[in-house]
Design an enzyme around this catalytic site. Sequence first.
Site, PDB file in Angstrom:
ATOM      1  N   ASP A   1       6.770  -2.999  13.477  1.00 41.19           N
ATOM      2  CA  ASP A   1       7.495  -1.773  13.146  1.00 41.19           C
ATOM      3  C   ASP A   1       8.936  -1.830  13.635  1.00 41.19           C
ATOM      4  O   ASP A   1       9.865  -1.385  12.955  1.00 41.19           O
ATOM      5  CB  ASP A   1       6.780  -0.569  13.778  1.00 41.19           C
ATOM      6  CG  ASP A   1       5.302  -0.523  13.401  1.00 41.19           C
ATOM      7  OD1 ASP A   1       4.992  -0.715  12.209  1.00 41.19           O
ATOM      8  OD2 ASP A   1       4.464  -0.319  14.298  1.00 41.19           O
TER       9      ASP A   1
ATOM     10  N   SER B   1       6.473 -13.579  12.128  1.00 44.84           N
ATOM     11  CA  SER B   1       5.596 -14.375  13.019  1.00 44.84           C
ATOM     12  C   SER B   1       4.656 -15.336  12.302  1.00 44.84           C
ATOM     13  O   SER B   1       3.441 -15.163  12.273  1.00 44.84           O
ATOM     14  CB  SER B   1       4.798 -13.513  14.008  1.00 44.84           C
ATOM     15  OG  SER B   1       4.331 -12.341  13.454  1.00 44.84           O
TER      16      SER B   1
ATOM     17  N   PHE C   1      -0.836 -13.081   6.973  1.00 39.47           N
ATOM     18  CA  PHE C   1      -2.064 -12.641   6.307  1.00 39.47           C
ATOM     19  C   PHE C   1      -1.747 -11.735   5.111  1.00 39.47           C
ATOM     20  O   PHE C   1      -2.328 -11.881   4.022  1.00 39.47           O
ATOM     21  CB  PHE C   1      -2.951 -11.915   7.324  1.00 39.47           C
ATOM     22  CG  PHE C   1      -4.179 -11.281   6.746  1.00 39.47           C
ATOM     23  CD1 PHE C   1      -5.166 -12.042   6.126  1.00 39.47           C
ATOM     24  CD2 PHE C   1      -4.370  -9.902   6.836  1.00 39.47           C
ATOM     25  CE1 PHE C   1      -6.316 -11.445   5.609  1.00 39.47           C
ATOM     26  CE2 PHE C   1      -5.512  -9.300   6.315  1.00 39.47           C
ATOM     27  CZ  PHE C   1      -6.482 -10.076   5.699  1.00 39.47           C
TER      28      PHE C   1
ATOM     29  N   ASP D   1       7.053  -2.193   4.299  1.00 40.09           N
ATOM     30  CA  ASP D   1       6.232  -3.012   5.196  1.00 40.09           C
ATOM     31  C   ASP D   1       4.786  -2.825   4.747  1.00 40.09           C
ATOM     32  O   ASP D   1       4.199  -1.760   4.963  1.00 40.09           O
ATOM     33  CB  ASP D   1       6.433  -2.526   6.644  1.00 40.09           C
ATOM     34  CG  ASP D   1       5.818  -3.471   7.657  1.00 40.09           C
ATOM     35  OD1 ASP D   1       5.247  -4.511   7.260  1.00 40.09           O
ATOM     36  OD2 ASP D   1       5.898  -3.171   8.863  1.00 40.09           O
TER      37      ASP D   1
ATOM     38  N   SER E   1       3.535   6.209  10.949  1.00 39.86           N
ATOM     39  CA  SER E   1       2.714   6.968  11.892  1.00 39.86           C
ATOM     40  C   SER E   1       3.523   7.419  13.101  1.00 39.86           C
ATOM     41  O   SER E   1       4.542   6.825  13.439  1.00 39.86           O
ATOM     42  CB  SER E   1       1.555   6.097  12.358  1.00 39.86           C
ATOM     43  OG  SER E   1       2.049   4.861  12.826  1.00 39.86           O
TER      44      SER E   1
END
Lengths: 352, 352
Positions: free
Chosen positions: B238, B193, B157, B123, B18
């Site tokens: 990113d 993370s 997640f 990603d 984006s």
Amino acid sequence: MMSEGPPVPETRVLAVASHVVSGYVGNKIAVFSMQTLGCDVAALNTVQFSNHTGYGQWTGNKVSAQEITDLYRGLKNSYLDDFDMMLSGYVPGAEALEAVGKIAEELKERAKKAPGSFFWVLDPVMGDNGNLYVAQDVVPVYRNLVSHADLILPNQFEAELLSEVKIEDMASLGHAIQVMHRRYGIPHIVITSVSLRHPDHPDASLSVVGSTMTSERRARAFKIVFPAIDCYFSGTGDMFAALTVVRMREAVWNTPGLATAESWRSDDSIDALDLPLAKAVEKVLASMHEVLTKTCEAMDIGLRRRLGETQVNGGVDDKKMRLLKSKAAELKLVRHVDSLRSPKVQFRAVKM
Amino acid sequence: MMSEGPPVPETRVLAVASHVVSGYVGNKIAVFSMQTLGCDVAALNTVQFSNHTGYGQWTGNKVSAQEITDLYRGLKNSYLDDFDMMLSGYVPGAEALEAVGKIAEELKERAKKAPGSFFWVLDPVMGDNGNLYVAQDVVPVYRNLVSHADLILPNQFEAELLSEVKIEDMASLGHAIQVMHRRYGIPHIVITSVSLRHPDHPDASLSVVGSTMTSERRARAFKIVFPAIDCYFSGTGDMFAALTVVRMREAVWNTPGLATAESWRSDDSIDALDLPLAKAVEKVLASMHEVLTKTCEAMDIGLRRRLGETQVNGGVDDKKMRLLKSKAAELKLVRHVDSLRSPKVQFRAVKM
């Protein structure tokens, strides 16, 4: 090893120009150039094309006038319109250009209570070498906008369109500059890549001519003569404009009191050669000359490597050759950031 | 003063993500990060938004699947598809994601005759902290694509979504990694993370966990523990992905023979802590930690300055406060390029 810090204080720039996926023109080169010199750049892309139009073929879409207006409204709604400077480059069509003009005029209007707090660099992209490459109705829109800008960077042809003076020698060029200051009240003018003969100029030299007007709209013109490089590049005007944004701010910040003067216009007592604009353009040209020299050196190597690969796959026709040459001529910037950050100034401003 | 040269050989990267006009997420941060480290980046923007969605409001448009396909066709038609690497980030919707997947698969397919000549960093942007922020039909598309990628960077997640393993401690995390290597044959995994408790970990620490599989798809996992910074940022994933592209290439280029191995997969004899991936992630984390620390330090100053200005104009409501905080939390990258170029590695990889 640490490199030196940014040349400018924190600076938030709105950059409005085209985006290409591959290669280096428009915002693709302007945004990186300004970021590398420490600016926080908001990049509003007016098109997304696969590559620049010099290849003769491309895919992608233009952004409409409405989308440009909406993106700016989005910035405003979230208090993201606190710009110190704006750079506008290629905008497709008169309607979209008017939308960009409205943004700049609004930012200028709001900054009126704090002189010098907003500075608009307008690159009036219309054509080159006698050819208009925008629609005819774009020209009058630029003529309206120039009176709101702080600095314009027309090339020789664009200066003719704005001044309506035929530029044939250094004298008529000086006249065109005077006409633009007077007619539009435009404080700073830089005419890029002037190729006029003059007794001072060796063969194969070009010049950049700049001027900051006095309080009575009188031109204070200087020129910088530099050797031409025998390669055809795209994106040089966009890189020049982006570097001018940063170097102008740097030069003004180094001049006590000037940052709060309207349009960063120097006092009438300042001589042409002592203008911050002259100092700025000297650095811009130094960076340009280094990057273009390195690009030209790398071009042949890049082209020969690609040709070597394609020989194996059955040779190269004229069209493919033209496309490979366009790619090889893309500005080699990312691996030469030292030329942006610490250019060695060789070519100095002299009186016109 | 001259800064050191680029850490990688000439590298042409296709970055698909984006674009935001203002601020630093997606391609806006990835492109600059990779360019600053010397990569020639082709930036294919999947959206143009005024600002990132964390502000809670924005304007702008998404690019359709057809437009993505057309832009890539434009590159191909002009021989501009000679990419060494590809980084794909946020893509809006399943159809557009499939279009991006087709581009990557085509580039992978063509590179089959020259192992190591093309490397795809994917990603898998789906959500965070238990919340899916893409449509449900995007998840199976990612599950299909992962088996074509060379390196993936899911967060905790997203690793659960891909592995279908509930991650509750370091043991189940290790299991999830093993499942992903085995199921998808994905050579390199970095989980960003991770916030799991472990006797080794002081309070308020996070870890990054990485693994390069063996020829038998066995995990070789390492972790790097680092102090958490008590600020909420956007765009960190990113930036992490973009720096991983460059540092992985650097580490592989510094390992004789590895650049021509399939998917840059290290020989089975190499221990987890000696993996190029581990060296790469150590440098990435060092850069991240420096930039995030500086961003956090500058946040309060930036916010207080804006609040000072707005007090004069009549105070601040909750919504405005939230928007100003989002702006103050934008990553401070452009004035800290030394943290990208020459990070000081403090946190080292250890065995899982």
